[in-house]
Design an enzyme around this catalytic site. Sequence first.
Site, mmCIF file in Angstrom:
data_model
loop_
_atom_site.group_PDB
_atom_site.id
_atom_site.type_symbol
_atom_site.label_atom_id
_atom_site.label_comp_id
_atom_site.label_asym_id
_atom_site.label_seq_id
_atom_site.Cartn_x
_atom_site.Cartn_y
_atom_site.Cartn_z
ATOM 1 N N CYS A 209 43.808 36.112 1.670
ATOM 2 C CA CYS A 209 44.810 36.274 2.731
ATOM 3 C C CYS A 209 44.206 36.187 4.126
ATOM 4 O O CYS A 209 44.735 35.502 4.996
ATOM 5 C CB CYS A 209 45.578 37.586 2.547
ATOM 6 S SG CYS A 209 44.596 39.093 2.714
ATOM 7 N N HIS B 35 45.766 43.631 3.221
ATOM 8 C CA HIS B 35 46.499 42.375 3.087
ATOM 9 C C HIS B 35 47.121 42.010 4.431
ATOM 10 O O HIS B 35 47.561 42.896 5.169
ATOM 11 C CB HIS B 35 47.588 42.503 2.020
ATOM 12 C CG HIS B 35 48.247 41.220 1.660
ATOM 13 N ND1 HIS B 35 47.578 40.179 1.041
ATOM 14 C CD2 HIS B 35 49.519 40.781 1.830
ATOM 15 C CE1 HIS B 35 48.420 39.177 0.838
ATOM 16 N NE2 HIS B 35 49.606 39.515 1.319
ATOM 17 N N HIS C 83 51.914 34.236 3.302
ATOM 18 C CA HIS C 83 50.719 35.005 2.926
ATOM 19 C C HIS C 83 50.141 34.405 1.655
ATOM 20 O O HIS C 83 50.664 33.426 1.118
ATOM 21 C CB HIS C 83 51.074 36.487 2.731
ATOM 22 C CG HIS C 83 51.994 36.730 1.581
ATOM 23 N ND1 HIS C 83 51.621 37.437 0.465
ATOM 24 C CD2 HIS C 83 53.280 36.354 1.358
ATOM 25 C CE1 HIS C 83 52.638 37.512 -0.380
ATOM 26 N NE2 HIS C 83 53.655 36.851 0.138
#
Length: 179
Positions: A86, A138, A150
């Site tokens: 990510c 994240h 993402h």
Amino acid sequence: MRYYHYISAIILILLISSCGAYKKDSSRTSYPLESSPREYKDVRNHYAQLLHVHPHKLNPALYAYIDEWIGTPHRLGGQDKSGIDCSGFVNNLFQRVYNMKLPRTSREMAEIVKRKYDHQLKEGDLVFFAFGEKEIDHVGVYLHNDMFVHVSTKRGVMISNLKESWFYKYLKRCGTPRM
């Protein structure tokens, strides 16, 4: 043959839309490789329809980048089309689209944002999550109408809905990178 592809796509959409018991509504909120718009001639129009906005509100460089990477698998520490994580995806996106270098990890990125509330988000803002722990682990890039791009560990680069209960539950911070 074409008829077979249409039927397969409809079945796939029905299966995907029925799998998420935690979804707030019946609209599809994630777009993995199977629905990649690479075959569309006008990427910006495709994403405008997907995000329910006028095409002129979209940054063409951002959506061309997303379209190029959609479906790329997740790989921890990865930085290329064979696999990306990510923060690598977000860092590459910001370098290419905004000519801005961000820190490498999602935690470090979170430290350099001017914080915003989720209802203040604009295209290109960052959204941060903490799955399982208190620390951010994240990151994604906000698009429009609660949608963000993402890298999912299971489905790779994809677009999801920020207000989907799974994501919203773990949302920890959002804002604009300042450098």
